[in-house]
Each structure stands twice: as structure tokens, then as C-alpha cells.
Design an enzyme around this catalytic site. Structure first.
Site, PDB file in Angstrom:
ATOM      1  N   ASP A 168      35.478  43.987  50.959  1.00  0.00           N
ATOM      2  CA  ASP A 168      36.829  44.129  50.327  1.00  0.00           C
ATOM      3  C   ASP A 168      37.951  44.418  51.565  1.00  0.00           C
ATOM      4  OD1 ASP A 168      37.789  44.798  47.218  1.00  0.00           O
ATOM      5  OD2 ASP A 168      39.128  45.463  48.697  1.00  0.00           O
TER       6      ASP A 168
ATOM      7  N   ARG B 140      54.487  51.723  43.625  1.00  0.00           N
ATOM      8  CA  ARG B 140      53.709  51.992  44.645  1.00  0.00           C
ATOM      9  C   ARG B 140      54.279  52.522  46.058  1.00  0.00           C
ATOM     10  NH1 ARG B 140      48.501  48.040  43.332  1.00  0.00           N
ATOM     11  NH2 ARG B 140      48.575  48.773  41.259  1.00  0.00           N
TER      12      ARG B 140
HETATM   13  C1  LIG Z   1      40.687  43.465  40.733  1.00  0.00           C
HETATM   14  S1  LIG Z   1      39.641  43.972  42.069  1.00  0.00           S
HETATM   15  C2  LIG Z   1      38.274  42.906  41.608  1.00  0.00           C
HETATM   16  C3  LIG Z   1      36.891  43.881  41.664  1.00  0.00           C
HETATM   17  C4  LIG Z   1      35.777  43.189  41.061  1.00  0.00           C
HETATM   18  N1  LIG Z   1      35.286  41.952  41.701  1.00  0.00           N
HETATM   19  C5  LIG Z   1      35.789  42.869  39.633  1.00  0.00           C
HETATM   20  O1  LIG Z   1      35.949  41.589  39.128  1.00  0.00           O
HETATM   21  O2  LIG Z   1      35.533  43.696  38.933  1.00  0.00           O
HETATM   22  C6  LIG Z   1      40.216  42.798  43.038  1.00  0.00           C
HETATM   23  C7  LIG Z   1      39.761  43.237  44.347  1.00  0.00           C
HETATM   24  O3  LIG Z   1      40.380  42.325  45.542  1.00  0.00           O
HETATM   25  C8  LIG Z   1      40.560  42.945  46.769  1.00  0.00           C
HETATM   26  N2  LIG Z   1      41.430  42.001  47.600  1.00  0.00           N
HETATM   27  C9  LIG Z   1      42.727  41.452  47.633  1.00  0.00           C
HETATM   28  N3  LIG Z   1      43.141  40.699  48.609  1.00  0.00           N
HETATM   29  C10 LIG Z   1      41.897  40.631  49.333  1.00  0.00           C
HETATM   30  C11 LIG Z   1      41.547  39.981  50.516  1.00  0.00           C
HETATM   31  N4  LIG Z   1      42.754  39.167  51.047  1.00  0.00           N
HETATM   32  N5  LIG Z   1      40.566  40.145  50.959  1.00  0.00           N
HETATM   33  C12 LIG Z   1      39.535  40.761  50.541  1.00  0.00           C
HETATM   34  N6  LIG Z   1      39.661  41.410  49.306  1.00  0.00           N
HETATM   35  C13 LIG Z   1      40.832  41.335  48.768  1.00  0.00           C
HETATM   36  C14 LIG Z   1      41.297  44.139  46.382  1.00  0.00           C
HETATM   37  O4  LIG Z   1      41.188  45.134  47.497  1.00  0.00           O
HETATM   38  C15 LIG Z   1      40.638  44.521  45.124  1.00  0.00           C
HETATM   39  O5  LIG Z   1      39.516  45.537  45.643  1.00  0.00           O
END
Ligand SMILES: C[S@@+](CC[C@H](N)C(=O)[O-])C[C@H]1O[C@@H](n2cnc3c(N)ncnc32)[C@H](O)[C@@H]1O
Length: 286
Positions: free
Chosen positions: A156, A43
Site C-alpha cells: 500500500d 482532513r
Molecule cells: C479503499 S482501500 C481498499 C483496500 C482493500 N483492497 C479492499 O478492497 O478492501 C484503498 C487503498 O488503496 C491505497 N492506495 C491509494 N492510492 C495508492 C497508490 N497510488 N499506490 C498504492 N496504494 C494506493 C490506499 O492507501 C488505501 O489503503
């Protein structure tokens, strides 16, 4: 002078990797370790090419000295956003079969005469999760909807995925496996150049507010929420951060409210404060 790095391999030193790990941890709570080194490398390589830099150390320096814009760009590149419509279907089944009927039977109207339903998708990624919640709510509550004030908050840290969620446009293949009836009711297929895309309809998008929120920062919402989805995000955090977040989710839930975690996540020591009512479904006691 900046080089063209397209065909060259740039070394990621231990020092730069450590800086990146610490920067990501402090900014997002995400813990990166050696098993993520390859992912970070890929990345970051993309970014240093875009920035026409010679070395990872130059990019580390940029992160140290540039403002929020570069930091946001970097965080967007580092987050893992995997999601899908009706991912972990059992959560939506529980909402439809247990929770929403229960709330419809027992909620009292507020001073404005409406019954209030608040659901938070706290790591909503590109929006499939909140839209799946909205479909579930509409399917269960359509006949009583005029008596309800339903709002779904989708947050998010990643501004790119939020933009996708707000637009509500997806490739058709992303909804291929959902119920035919839902496709007809809630999605409009594009035409011409856009025939491989679908757009969510207004009925869904009107229920959802997308906002950028870092879970590590202050949460401006007053709550209480009836249901909080915190799925497939705490897995990226360390135990102390997870436990701190569970306390904050607990405080923001209404008594009797639900916390949904992802398939490989658990509450750890915080489990004692909740009742486990289903697979990765936890209820705050009344
Ligand atoms: C794997 S996705 C999960 C999406 C959804 N909740 C699902 O289960 O399908 C994880 C998400 O967490 C977000 N994320 C990671 N760290 C975060 C933080 N400190 N605060 C808010 N969102 C965060 C990422 O940007 C990403 O979009």
C-alpha cells in the site's frame, strides 16, 4: 504568529484546492474533484491544527518546501482505507472452490522441489484483505502445505495502514462476522486492557510480507503472481492511469493467473486481454 485554529473556520480557496488536487494526483494518481472538497477540507483542517498553521495556503507552502516526511504524512491523511475481513466474499469463495484446487492439481514443483504460490494484495490497506487470503489458502491447502512455498505480498502507499497490517492487531468487532471456526483458529483475543482486541496468529502472519509501494512507481517484484488483488483502488484513478496499471498487472501475472477487481471497478478497454471468469474476476489467458 500561529493561531489556535480549533474554533475558527479557515477558508479553502480555489487556488489552494487546485494545488492540493494536483499534488495528490502527481503523488498518488488519486483524482480529487469538487465532490471531494468537503473531505479534503476536513482532513486538511486536522493537519493544519496539528501544525498550528493559520491557513491552508501555509500548508500548501509547507508541502512545496518540506521533504518526503510531510508529503507521506499528508498522503496518509488523504487516502481512503476502508476495508474489512472477507470483503466481497465471492472472491475468496472463488479462490477456495476453483482457483486453489485447480493450482493444487496442476502446478509443477520448482527446482527446489516445492510448488510455488504467489498472491499479491496490491492495495492492502490495514491488512484485512491479505489476512483473508492467507486464511483461505490455509483452509484449502493445509493437508498439502509442506509441499508448497506460499507467499502473499501486501503493499500500500500508506505507511500507517501498513503498520497496522504488520502488527496484525484489530478490534474484536472487526472479526465479529467471520466464521466462528476462523476466529478460534487464527485470532487470539487480548486480555485485561486488550480484551477488545485480537491478534492474528503466526501461521497467518508468516505467510505475508507487508511493504510500502506506490502503484504509480516502479514495481520491484519479479513475479509471476498466480493471483493479484487490485480491489477498490483503481476507482480513485483516471482512465489512462487505470489502463497503464492493467498492462502492468497483466505483465506480472502468470499465464492463467487471476486479477480481482473491486465491486464497482472494471477493466474498460483492457477487458479484451482477459477472460471474465466470475464477478469482477479476470483470467489472463494461458
Ligand atoms: C479503499 S482501500 C481498499 C483496500 C482493500 N483492497 C479492499 O478492497 O478492501 C484503498 C487503498 O488503496 C491505497 N492506495 C491509494 N492510492 C495508492 C497508490 N497510488 N499506490 C498504492 N496504494 C494506493 C490506499 O492507501 C488505501 O489503503
Amino acid at each position: 504568529m500561529a493561531k489556535d485554529t480549533r474554533n475558527m473556520s479557515v477558508r479553502l480557496s480555489d487556488e489552494d484546492f487546485s494545488f492540493i488536487c494536483e499534488f495528490v494526483y502527481q503523488s498518488t494518481g488519486i483524482v480529487l474533484n469538487d465532490s471531494k472538497r468537503e473531505m479534503v477540507y476536513r482532513r486538511l483542517t486536522r493537519i493544519i491544527r496539528e501544525r498550528k498553521l493559520n491557513a491552508f495556503s501555509d500548508y500548501c507552502q509547507l508541502l512545496r518546501t518540506q521533504g518526503d516526511e510531510e508529503k507521506d504524512y499528508f498522503i496518509n491523511a488523504i487516502t481512503t482505507n476502508l476495508t474489512s475481513f472477507f470483503r466481497e466474499q465471492h472472491h475468496f469463495d472463488y479462490l477456495a472452490d476453483e482457483e486453489l484446487p485447480n493450482l493444487m492439481a496442476n502446478k509443477r514443483a520448482e527446482a527446489n522441489g516445492k510448488k510455488r504460490l504467489r498472491i499479491w494484495s496490491s492495495a492492502s490497506s490495514t491488512g484485512e484483505e491479505p489476512y483473508s487470503i492467507a486464511i483461505t489458502a490455509l483452509e484449502s491447502m493445509r493437508s498439502v502445505l509442506s509441499a508448497w512455498d506460499v507467499k502473499i505480498l501486501a503493499t500500500d502507499i500508506d505507511s500507517n495502514v501498513l503498520a497496522t497490517g504488520k502488527t496484525g492487531v484489530y478490534e474484536y468487532r472487526r472479526i465479529e462476522n467471520i466464521e466462528e471456526d476462523f476466529k478460534q483458529k487464527y485470532f487470539k483475543r487480548g486480555c485485561g486492557q486488550n480484551e477488545n482486541n485480537v491478534r492474528v496468529n503466526k501461521e497467518l502472519s508468516n505467510l505475508i510480507t507487508f511493504k510500502q509501494l506506490n502503484l504509480l512507481h516502479e514495481w520491484p517484484m519479479a513475479g509471476p503472481f498466480d493471483v493479484i488483488f487490485c480491489r477498490n483502488v483503481i476507482i480513485y484513478f483516471d482512465k489512462p492511469t487505470q489502463q497503464e496499471l492493467f498492462t502492468r498487472y497483466y505483465d506480472l501475472l502468470a499465464p492463467g493467473g487471476l486479477l480481482m477487481l473491486g465491486h464497482s471497478e472494471n477493466l474498460g478497454a483492457y477487458q479484451q486481454h482477459f477472460d471474465n471468469v466470475g464477478r469482477t474476476i479476470f483470467r489472463k489467458p494461458l
